[in-house]
Design a protein around this motif. Sequence first.
Motif, PDB file in Angstrom:
ATOM      1  N   ASP A 177      -0.545  -1.994  21.047  1.00 41.23           N
ATOM      2  CA  ASP A 177      -0.889  -1.327  19.800  1.00 41.23           C
ATOM      3  C   ASP A 177      -2.364  -0.964  19.827  1.00 41.23           C
ATOM      4  O   ASP A 177      -3.223  -1.791  19.565  1.00 41.23           O
ATOM      5  CB  ASP A 177      -0.592  -2.252  18.623  1.00 41.23           C
ATOM      6  CG  ASP A 177      -0.970  -1.609  17.299  1.00 41.23           C
ATOM      7  OD1 ASP A 177      -1.206  -0.384  17.294  1.00 41.23           O
ATOM      8  OD2 ASP A 177      -1.013  -2.328  16.294  1.00 41.23           O
ATOM      9  N   LEU A 178      -2.650   0.287  20.161  1.00 45.53           N
ATOM     10  CA  LEU A 178      -4.028   0.748  20.232  1.00 45.53           C
ATOM     11  C   LEU A 178      -4.366   1.655  19.057  1.00 45.53           C
ATOM     12  O   LEU A 178      -5.253   2.487  19.143  1.00 45.53           O
ATOM     13  CB  LEU A 178      -4.267   1.500  21.541  1.00 45.53           C
ATOM     14  CG  LEU A 178      -4.074   0.681  22.813  1.00 45.53           C
ATOM     15  CD1 LEU A 178      -4.283   1.551  24.024  1.00 45.53           C
ATOM     16  CD2 LEU A 178      -5.015  -0.498  22.845  1.00 45.53           C
ATOM     17  N   GLY A 219      -5.950   1.222  16.434  1.00 42.05           N
ATOM     18  CA  GLY A 219      -7.330   1.160  15.986  1.00 42.05           C
ATOM     19  C   GLY A 219      -8.290   1.876  16.903  1.00 42.05           C
ATOM     20  O   GLY A 219      -9.413   2.188  16.513  1.00 42.05           O
ATOM     21  N   ALA A 220      -7.869   2.115  18.152  1.00 40.01           N
ATOM     22  CA  ALA A 220      -8.737   2.779  19.112  1.00 40.01           C
ATOM     23  C   ALA A 220      -8.499   4.273  19.175  1.00 40.01           C
ATOM     24  O   ALA A 220      -9.280   5.001  19.769  1.00 40.01           O
ATOM     25  CB  ALA A 220      -8.522   2.180  20.511  1.00 40.01           C
ATOM     26  N   SER A 228      -6.869   8.821  13.976  1.00 37.68           N
ATOM     27  CA  SER A 228      -5.606   9.085  13.300  1.00 37.68           C
ATOM     28  C   SER A 228      -5.105  10.489  13.581  1.00 37.68           C
ATOM     29  O   SER A 228      -3.907  10.733  13.620  1.00 37.68           O
ATOM     30  CB  SER A 228      -5.780   8.906  11.790  1.00 37.68           C
ATOM     31  OG  SER A 228      -6.768   9.794  11.296  1.00 37.68           O
ATOM     32  N   SER A 232      -5.929  -8.067  20.921  1.00 34.89           N
ATOM     33  CA  SER A 232      -6.099  -7.542  19.559  1.00 34.89           C
ATOM     34  C   SER A 232      -7.569  -7.438  19.148  1.00 34.89           C
ATOM     35  O   SER A 232      -7.951  -6.525  18.422  1.00 34.89           O
ATOM     36  CB  SER A 232      -5.339  -8.420  18.567  1.00 34.89           C
ATOM     37  OG  SER A 232      -5.788  -9.762  18.629  1.00 34.89           O
ATOM     38  N   ARG A 233      -8.397  -8.327  19.636  1.00 29.65           N
ATOM     39  CA  ARG A 233      -9.805  -8.327  19.222  1.00 29.65           C
ATOM     40  C   ARG A 233     -10.574  -7.127  19.768  1.00 29.65           C
ATOM     41  O   ARG A 233     -11.683  -6.833  19.317  1.00 29.65           O
ATOM     42  CB  ARG A 233     -10.485  -9.623  19.684  1.00 29.65           C
ATOM     43  CG  ARG A 233     -10.541  -9.788  21.188  1.00 29.65           C
ATOM     44  CD  ARG A 233     -10.859 -11.196  21.615  1.00 29.65           C
ATOM     45  NE  ARG A 233     -12.267 -11.541  21.404  1.00 29.65           N
ATOM     46  CZ  ARG A 233     -12.813 -12.663  21.864  1.00 29.65           C
ATOM     47  NH1 ARG A 233     -12.075 -13.553  22.520  1.00 29.65           N
ATOM     48  NH2 ARG A 233     -14.088 -12.898  21.659  1.00 29.65           N
ATOM     49  N   TYR A 234      -9.995  -6.396  20.748  1.00 25.16           N
ATOM     50  CA  TYR A 234     -10.673  -5.250  21.354  1.00 25.16           C
ATOM     51  C   TYR A 234     -10.023  -3.917  21.003  1.00 25.16           C
ATOM     52  O   TYR A 234     -10.273  -2.916  21.669  1.00 25.16           O
ATOM     53  CB  TYR A 234     -10.720  -5.411  22.877  1.00 25.16           C
ATOM     54  CG  TYR A 234     -11.518  -6.610  23.319  1.00 25.16           C
ATOM     55  CD1 TYR A 234     -12.901  -6.614  23.210  1.00 25.16           C
ATOM     56  CD2 TYR A 234     -10.875  -7.752  23.804  1.00 25.16           C
ATOM     57  CE1 TYR A 234     -13.639  -7.724  23.599  1.00 25.16           C
ATOM     58  CE2 TYR A 234     -11.606  -8.868  24.188  1.00 25.16           C
ATOM     59  CZ  TYR A 234     -12.985  -8.845  24.084  1.00 25.16           C
ATOM     60  OH  TYR A 234     -13.708  -9.953  24.450  1.00 25.16           O
ATOM     61  N   ARG A 235      -9.218  -3.880  19.959  1.00 28.15           N
ATOM     62  CA  ARG A 235      -8.505  -2.652  19.613  1.00 28.15           C
ATOM     63  C   ARG A 235      -9.176  -1.850  18.515  1.00 28.15           C
ATOM     64  O   ARG A 235      -8.547  -0.987  17.904  1.00 28.15           O
ATOM     65  CB  ARG A 235      -7.071  -2.979  19.203  1.00 28.15           C
ATOM     66  CG  ARG A 235      -6.249  -3.545  20.335  1.00 28.15           C
ATOM     67  CD  ARG A 235      -4.865  -3.907  19.868  1.00 28.15           C
ATOM     68  NE  ARG A 235      -4.231  -4.810  20.819  1.00 28.15           N
ATOM     69  CZ  ARG A 235      -3.181  -5.553  20.532  1.00 28.15           C
ATOM     70  NH1 ARG A 235      -2.643  -5.500  19.335  1.00 28.15           N
ATOM     71  NH2 ARG A 235      -2.668  -6.348  21.443  1.00 28.15           N
ATOM     72  N   ARG A 236     -10.424  -2.101  18.247  1.00 26.67           N
ATOM     73  CA  ARG A 236     -11.159  -1.321  17.259  1.00 26.67           C
ATOM     74  C   ARG A 236     -12.247  -0.531  17.967  1.00 26.67           C
ATOM     75  O   ARG A 236     -13.074  -1.095  18.683  1.00 26.67           O
ATOM     76  CB  ARG A 236     -11.772  -2.237  16.184  1.00 26.67           C
ATOM     77  CG  ARG A 236     -10.719  -2.879  15.291  1.00 26.67           C
ATOM     78  CD  ARG A 236     -10.001  -1.831  14.451  1.00 26.67           C
ATOM     79  NE  ARG A 236      -8.929  -2.399  13.636  1.00 26.67           N
ATOM     80  CZ  ARG A 236      -7.661  -2.476  14.016  1.00 26.67           C
ATOM     81  NH1 ARG A 236      -7.311  -2.039  15.212  1.00 26.67           N
ATOM     82  NH2 ARG A 236      -6.743  -3.000  13.225  1.00 26.67           N
ATOM     83  N   GLY A 237     -12.221   0.784  17.767  1.00 26.26           N
ATOM     84  CA  GLY A 237     -13.182   1.629  18.454  1.00 26.26           C
ATOM     85  C   GLY A 237     -12.652   2.080  19.800  1.00 26.26           C
ATOM     86  O   GLY A 237     -11.746   1.472  20.383  1.00 26.26           O
ATOM     87  N   CYS A 278     -17.798   7.281  21.316  1.00 26.96           N
ATOM     88  CA  CYS A 278     -17.678   7.875  19.987  1.00 26.96           C
ATOM     89  C   CYS A 278     -17.526   9.389  20.069  1.00 26.96           C
ATOM     90  O   CYS A 278     -16.816  10.002  19.254  1.00 26.96           O
ATOM     91  CB  CYS A 278     -18.873   7.489  19.121  1.00 26.96           C
ATOM     92  SG  CYS A 278     -20.464   8.032  19.769  1.00 26.96           S
TER      93      CYS A 278
END
Length: 284
Positions: A7-8, A10-11, A14, A173-178, A250
């Motif tokens: 589940d990526l 967050g990376a 949208s 899960s802790r690395y799925r933001r950004g 980014c």
Amino acid sequence: MAAHPVDLAGAVPSAAAHAALTFPGWRVRGFWRWQAWRLRKARAQEPSHGVALYDSVHTLDRLGYVDEFCRLHHDLMRPVQLPDPDTPAAFARRLARELCGHCTAALLATPEGGVGGYAWGRLGALDETLQHFRQVPALAHLGSEDWRVLERRANAHVGDAAVLAVGGIGLASRYRRGFTPLKQLLKPLLDLAQGQGVSRALWWVPRGSALESLSLGFGARRLLQTPYISVFLLADLRPLARVFSALPACGIADLLARVAPARPPQRQAPRLSVIGGKARRAEF
């Protein structure tokens, strides 16, 4: 962009999730070619130091990473509804098969010394790549006609050229933001292909996953689709290799967000409110 169902969301911006619903594939691929041309004179960034690279399963085993690698893979596979998912033992055998020759495995380490993310890929002929795919337990549901269709369609775009077979991508899960962790894992695979003059990539992902949306957002062609998986081919990696080399994470995420309009707002579920001692449905 990988074989494993992670589940990526967050990376992935949208907007990328609806790229295929808004723009045809040729237009998305043209977008990335234009961006690569626009960045043709940009100075390449320094190589990322966020991941460690390995070229054999023996090196991983000697350093004690195979068990951590397999454990993360198994944890990520457990909640996914795929037929015959890889067991830890099957995954270890798969690594031994696929990490040989011109290959690389990128591991994202945690502060505690564990494995927080992984990606691996291998360069080879199309027939050899498909033979490796046939040995993946999660693809055992494909019938003989599925394999014939996949081989025919892949041959039409690849022919005798070498291909980058992306084995898998996974993030804790802790690395799925950004987008940064994902870029750190994908860039070594792009560099591997570019260094050997390989411009085509082939991979499979679970149906409905964020990796499927990401594949479409980067303009990959869907060669095969079943109720469980989709197989993708990207016939020209060079634009993405240039973009990944010239832009920070980014910047790449911003470009992905421009490929398609934003995701429509989700409708809230009805809420129950208590009026006069009775529950009534409140619509929003």
